[in-house]
Each structure stands twice: as structure tokens, then as C-alpha cells.
Design a protein around this motif. Structure first.
Motif, short mmCIF file in Angstrom:
data_model
loop_
_atom_site.label_atom_id
_atom_site.label_comp_id
_atom_site.label_asym_id
_atom_site.label_seq_id
_atom_site.Cartn_x
_atom_site.Cartn_y
_atom_site.Cartn_z
N ASN B 222 0.72 -0.87 0.18
CA ASN B 222 0.08 1.02 0.24
C ASN B 222 1.47 1.54 -0.44
O ASN B 222 0.70 1.74 0.53
CB ASN B 222 -0.37 0.02 1.29
CG ASN B 222 -0.04 -0.42 2.55
OD1 ASN B 222 1.22 0.25 2.20
ND2 ASN B 222 -0.82 -0.25 3.39
N GLN B 224 3.33 4.63 -1.42
CA GLN B 224 2.37 5.44 -2.63
C GLN B 224 4.12 5.66 -3.85
O GLN B 224 4.73 6.41 -4.01
CB GLN B 224 2.50 6.74 -2.03
CG GLN B 224 0.73 6.67 -1.69
CD GLN B 224 -0.25 6.39 -2.17
OE1 GLN B 224 -0.64 6.66 -3.43
NE2 GLN B 224 -1.28 5.00 -1.93
N VAL B 246 -3.39 -4.81 -6.55
CA VAL B 246 -2.54 -3.87 -6.17
C VAL B 246 -3.88 -2.74 -6.95
O VAL B 246 -3.71 -2.51 -8.21
CB VAL B 246 -0.73 -3.76 -6.46
CG1 VAL B 246 -1.04 -2.40 -6.19
CG2 VAL B 246 0.25 -4.49 -6.40
N GLY B 248 -3.45 0.48 -7.10
CA GLY B 248 -2.51 1.62 -7.35
C GLY B 248 -2.40 2.03 -8.36
O GLY B 248 -2.59 1.65 -9.07
#
Lengths: 441, 441
Positions: B222, B224, B246, B248
């Protein structure tokens, strides 16, 4: 600055052909070049000592082209045969080589002896011999390697471990992995005496490894830290016989003996170092098979090298190992009692080829004062009984005249070469090492 | 602590056989084991879904041994044939596999169609096709790969770049190299959803690269930060179809599709991802040839992957490429109009073999409540028209009963397996993810 200019002028050097490590330059940077190179429908590569090819008339064409291009600086003794009409548009790429020069020898060999026949159900397994430290090494290749080294007398294999690799590049990386402590305080220093093989820095650093790092010219290494010294003998690019040079007690040596074969150098003694690297690409010319081998004294090092290759590629092509075994056995056969017809041996053929090429390039270079080539003191080869100086697979050409940048000069004439800076030579110059450098060259 | 104990008991898992990445354990840690394993003069390896071998009677011997060793926990339906007298001393190694299970199919094939004959002068050069991004890729292999994917319908190749590797392990590393910025602020995160192929963490981190680092279970990632997510589908070790997980927007995907072939899973659509990895080891069973291929959309990524392989091994064995091309063409031939005799196709043979093995292992496991196997929902294969659930090349066995540590339990009975912790499963447990984990399994 004047002094620096003088040094630059005197020791800038160019390695011609057979520089395998920068091949990627060709496909990536040089696509335009390749296009023009390939317009003849066949690759105009120079190899061996920078001239020749599979086709003899092409060799002569290339020699003519070199001569014309450099305005008779590099004149050759050959006449052109069927010269193409648009010479001027052709680029000659001597920046790399390709050891197809022995192809004619292999064509002459009887098919039965060296042809490999593989059925679809053969060599399917990952495993070759799980009792061996190197479990993916074909037993037939072990025998062939040991026999050939015995026949030639160029390396001790008795009581040693053999690790097979996908070419000797992979084995170099495997050796670095095996010799670098996994939990060291920092990456291990890796050095080699300049001029060194231009691919070593890249192979050492391309993954930004925390295990090892390229630390440059071994002559300049003076840290009180552990190091690995790479000794390439005969050396690529200059062809000289080498010993280790770092005066430290924390060093571990890797000997790259790719060219320690009797077509390139007089064999003096069977090499007996801790880690020795060889490759089929240079010994028999079978580069496409990607087969190299390491001869390793220490069992733990051999195990760690094997581990590297397991993680990297889970072993080495069995098809190529089996083929290489057959080729090496054929070379040994041609040197021994099996050669009942008295046919030319592989090493006779390859020695004569190299000697002929060196004779030609020396004649050409001697016609001008702009360039010079290294001179090698003759020694007697224990294998062939011949007395000769080194016959490297590349020419390390030095500019002696007014030309400041030999690589750029030849490039203007559409001859691509690789300048000394790629081999750590430029650094020496900047450091005012040119006298030492010249002595070494 | 009581809760943790409960979780451990319930979700410890064991992968049986076909675990290729930890092969080095065999030769290094397990030499004693190997000695006993080899006493029969032949390797007692289980492969496919954990039982069988080249010799059918040995399969049955092994099944009996499993049954006896685990006190009829894992009973088989087979009877022993010519059982050795000292069963008790034999170690069964299910920790790794070796895809020799298709050997009989290849033995039945006509020699003319699939036998490769190589003369000593052939394939000598480093180069295959310098006009191709991947200059060491044999044109014949390109055609064979493209044709087979078209025939099977499991991957799009039109307009894509193909990069050949020394097995798909090398291509995985090549992809990491290509996708990790050379001058990033830190190493790129590499993740995969647990349970993941046990070799990925090692292949990512063994050189302590500054370019990339293993960042574990994709479900837990998780940060960034940029990341590479490895999607293995069907998954090794559990066999399930996978998507990226994921959530993201800074991710790049690598799809390892080694098992996306119709003997292992219903083919649903032609895969069309940015980077897809395949290998001959799993598709046709030719592990010894070390041939893998990547199908890559972006030309620059394909070039960088090629660069990695240039530096790592200066290309890939031509002998194996040419052999793999012939094998792949033969598989395509067997599926199409060329198969005029109506002979069994390769995928029919391999599907039936896998289905038969899974039937046997499910029957054995169903006789006890101590273990369970994943269940796969049936789907219809667009290639074969058959409706079936996954038939993985390994079995992901879960302990349901009183056994806390399935790997140790089986090891006490001289059955070597690889526990869930090697696949990232243990970590999930410690993180109290077992419900999610079980759902995924």
C-alpha cells in the motif's frame, strides 16, 4: 594542457573487431549502420585480427575498402575481387566480431564425426547429473573438456570442479556472486589492469549490485579492502600474457583464459589457478551455442557458482552442451592417434589462419607511420612446438602520428572501431600513466 | 497466541512437486537425500500433480510408498508392482519437479518430424537476425511461437515483439531490468499476490540489486511508490487463474503465463497483456533446452530486455532455439490439418495425463480428513471445447486436521515437500489474513 594533448595524441588506441561485449550497441545505437552494412545481403564483419570473413573474396573487398577509406594509411597487399560499385556508402563495422572464421574448417569435417542428431524425447529433464556439484552439467561435456585440456596442455583439470555456463559471461557473473560475501560491509571491489575487456565494468555494475562493484584499473587500486582481480590472459584487447598486478593480500583472482589456446598464443604451461574461465566461442568458434566452462579448485566456490546459474537460468542448454562435447572431442581426435588420415588438425588450421591475417595487417600498418601494432616476443608452444608471438583475435591499434582521436578519425572514413576509453585506457592518460601504459601495450 | 496457533494449524499448506525454483536445495542441502534417492538407479521424482514418472510401475511404487509412509493418510488406489525390499530407507522428494511426464508422447512421434540434425559448421555466429529488436532470436522460432499461440488461442502475438530467453527465469529478470528506472530514487518494489512462486523473491534479490527489490505480498502493498506486480496465471503454487490485485496507479504488470496451456487450464481468451512470459519447459516439457519467450507490446521494453540478455549471456543457445522451433511446429501440426492420420494431439495427450493424475490424487486425499486440495470451478476451453477445472502441474495441499506443520509431518515420513512459508503463505497467517487466504486458496 599541452602535455595532456601530447599524451592523448600518443596513446589513443583502437581495438579492431572481436569486441563482443558491446554488441548491444549494434542493435540499439547502430541500426542505421546495420542497414547499410547489410545491403550486400551478407554481413561485412571483420573478425580474427580485423579482416576476413567466410568468403575469401569478401575479405579482399574489405581490405580494399579499408585502404581506400583511410587514404592509403592502412593499405593492404590484396587486390579487390568483384568490388561493389558503391564502396563509398558502405560502413565497415570493426566494433565487434563474430568468430565464424573457423566455419570452413568445420565444413570440411566429416558429418558423421561432428553432426549431432537429437530426437524430441531426448534431454528433456532439468537434470544432468545430480551427484555432481554442477548438477546441470552433462557428463559427456565433462569428459570432453578434461580430455581437450589434457591434449593441449593448457589447463589442469584433475581434481578440479567444472561448472558449465551460458557462455563465459555468465560464468564471470557467477564467479563474482560466489566470491562476494553476502553480508559484507559493502560491495566487493572488482578490478582488472587496463586496458581491460570493455564489457567487464558493465557486467559487474548493470544491476547496481550490493555484492560487488567495478573499481577500475587494477594498477591504480590501493584500498585496504577486499577485492577481486580479474586477470585476462592473453588479454582482451591488447593480446598480451598477463599476471595479477595488485600488491595486496586481500585479493581473490579470477583468470579469464578464453584465448589461452594454441591458435592465439604459445602454450607454455598448464594453467593451474583457482578459477579459470574458458568458452567454446573462442576455442572452437561456436559462439551460437553459448557454452563456457569454469575450472574451479574450491568445491564451495563451485557450488556457489552453480547456485548463481540455477537462479539466473536454472541450468544451461543441454542441446548445446551435447553439441559442444562432440565438437571438443572432434578437436581432440584431430590432434591424436584417432587422426589416422593425417588430416589437418583444428589447431593447425586456426593457427595458420590467424598467422596469415596478422601478417597482412602488419604489412598494411607498416606502410604508414600513423599507426602501430603491439609486438609480441616469440616463445615456443609446448603443444605445437612452433615458436611465435601472440596472434590475438583483435588488433590493438595505436595512433602514432597527428591524429588525436583515432576512433573518430576512422569513423569519418566509415570504419567503426572501439576507442581506448572503453577499455580503461583514457583514464590512464588523464592520470599521466602513458609511459607505463605504453610499456604495457 | 491461541488464535495464532489455530490459524497455523488450519492454513499451513504444502506444495507437492514441480517446484523448480528451489532446485539448488537439492544439490546443496540435500546431497544425503539424493544419495538415497538415487540408490534405485533412477530418480524417484514425482511430477505433474505429484505422482508418476517415465516408468508406470515406478509411479505405482511411489504411490504405495506415500500410502505406507503417511499411515494411510494419503492412500492410493494403485497396487504395488515389483516393490523394492527396503521401502523404509527411500526418501520421496516432492520438493521439486521435472517435466519429463510428456516423454512418452515424444517417443511416439515420428523421428523425421521432430528430430534435429545439426552439423558442426551450423549456427556458429552470435547473430540470428540483426534487423530484429532481439537480434539473437532465430527467425524460425518466431514463426513457430506465433503459429502455436494462434492455433491454441492463448496469446496475441500480432504486432508484438518476441524476446527469447534462457528459460523464463532469465526473462523475468530481463523484465525487471527493463522496467526499473536506472536512476530511480531507490529500488523498484516488486510484488506478487501470495501464495506466489517461491523463486520470485530470490530471483529479485539475489544480487542485492539497487534497481529492484522484493516487496512481498501484493495484497499487502500500500505504498505510494512505483511498483512492478507479477501476475502468475494459472498461479504457481495453487493453480488458480489470477488478475492483478494492487489498487495503485503507479504499477507495471508482468504476466507469467507459463501454465496458460490447455493441458493445465481451460483457455478462455487470447491473453493480451504488456509483457507475457512463456516457456518450453511447461508448454511441451522440454526443460533441458532452457527456452522461454516473452511477448512484449512496447518496443523500448523489448529492447531493454534484449540488452539484459546481451549483458547476462550474450544471447541464447541457437541449438536449443532451433530445436524448440521444430517441437513447437510439431505441436501445431498435430493440432491442424497436417495431422492427416488423426493421431492424438499433444494437448489431448497431456490433458488426459493431467486429468488422470488429478483424479488419483483427489481420490487419495478424499479418503482422509487430514488434507484438502483446492477445487476449481469448471469452464469451457475455447481450444479443446472441453469443460473442466484447472489441472495444475503441482498440488497445493492443505492440512485440515490436527497436524500443525504439514511439511515437518510429511518429512518425518521421508516425504519431502515445500511448506507454505516459502510461498508467502506464512506471512499472511501472522498477519491474520487466513480467511482471505483460504478464500483465495
Amino acid at each position: 594542457m599541452a602535455d595532456l594533448g601530447f599524451f592523448l595524441k600518443n596513446v589513443l588506441v583502437v581495438s579492431l573487431a572481436m569486441n563482443l561485449g558491446l554488441i548491444w550497441k549494434i542493435s540499439h545505437d547502430g541500426e542505421k549502420t546495420l542497414t547499410s552494412k547489410w545491403k550486400w545481403g551478407d554481413m561485412l564483419h571483420f573478425h580474427g585480427c580485423c579482416f576476413n570473413d567466410q568468403k575469401n573474396n569478401r575479405v579482399e573487398e574489405e581490405e580494399l575498402l579499408v585502404s581506400k577509406r583511410t587514404e592509403e594509411i592502412l593499405e593492404t597487399t590484396s587486390s579487390p575481387a568483384a568490388a561493389p560499385e558503391d564502396w563509398e556508402s558502405v560502413v565497415i563495422n570493426l566494433d565487434h566480431g563474430d568468430p565464424t572464421m573457423y566455419e570452413n574448417f568445420w565444413k570440411q569435417k566429416g558429418d558423421q564425426e561432428t553432426t549431432v542428431v537429437t530426437s524430441s524425447w531426448q534431454h528433456i529433464s532439468y537434470f544432468s547429473d545430480v551427484k555432481n556439484v554442477c548438477w546441470f552439467l552433462e557428463p559427456g561435456l565433462v569428459s570432453a573438456i578434461a580430455r581437450l585440456h589434457k591434449v593441449v596442455g593448457n589447463a589442469v583439470t584433475e581434481g578440479r570442479h567444472i561448472v558449465v555456463g551460458t557462455g563465459s559471461s555468465q560464468l564471470y557473473q557467477a564467479a563474482l556472486y560466489a566470491l562476494s560475501p553476502p553480508n559484507g560491509s559493502g560491495p566487493m571491489n572488482v578490478v582488472s589492469a587496463a586496458p581491460f575487456y570493455s564489457s567487464y565494468p558493465l557486467m559487474t555494475d548493470y544491476l547496481k549490485s550490493g555484492l560487488h562493484k567495478w573499481a577500475g584499473d587494477a594498477y591504480e587500486f590501493n584500498k585496504q579492502e577486499p577485492y577481486i582481480e580479474l586477470v585476462t590472459s592473453p588479454n582482451n584487447p591488447d593480446g598480451f600474457t598477463r599476471q595479477d598486478v595488485v600488491k595486496g593480500d586481500k585479493g581473490i583472482l579470477i583468470h579469464d583464459l578464453a584465448y589461452y589456446w594454441p591458435q592465439y598464443t604459445p602454450i607454455l604451461v598448464p594453467a593451474d589457478y583457482d578459477i579459470m574461465l574458458f568458452t567454446a566461442s573462442k576455442s572452437t568458434g561456436h559462439a551460437g551455442s553459448r557454452i563456457g566452462w569454469a575450472i574451479v579448485k574450491d568445491r564451495e566456490i563451485a557450488k556457489k557458482m552453480t547456485t548463481f546459474i540455477e537462479i539466473n537460468t536454472i541450468g544451461v542448454s543441454k542441446d548445446s552442451q551435447i553439441r559442444a562435447a562432440k565438437i571438443l572431442q572432434a578437436v581432440s581426435d584431430s590432434c591424436g592417434q584417432e587422426n589416422q588420415k593425417g588430416a589437418e588438425t583444428f589447431f593447425d588450421y586456426s593457427y595458420k589462419l590467424m598467422a596469415e591475417r596478422w601478417k597482412k595487417i602488419r604489412e598494411a600498418v607498416n606502410k604508414t607511420e600513423l599507426f602501430s601494432l603491439p609486438s609480441f616476443p616469440p616463445e615456443t608452444c609446448s603443444f605445437s612446438g612452433r615458436t611465435f608471438g601472440q596472434l590475438p583475435a583483435f588488433a590493438w591499434l595505436k595512433c602514432e602520428g597527428e591524429v588525436d582521436d583515432c576512433e573518430s578519425f576512422l569513423r569519418r572514413h566509415k570504419i567503426l572501431t572501439r576507442g581506448g576509453k572503453h577499455f580503461g585506457a583514457e583514464h590512464e592518460i588523464c592520470e599521466d600513466q602513458h609511459v607505463e601504459s605504453r610499456e604495457r601495450v
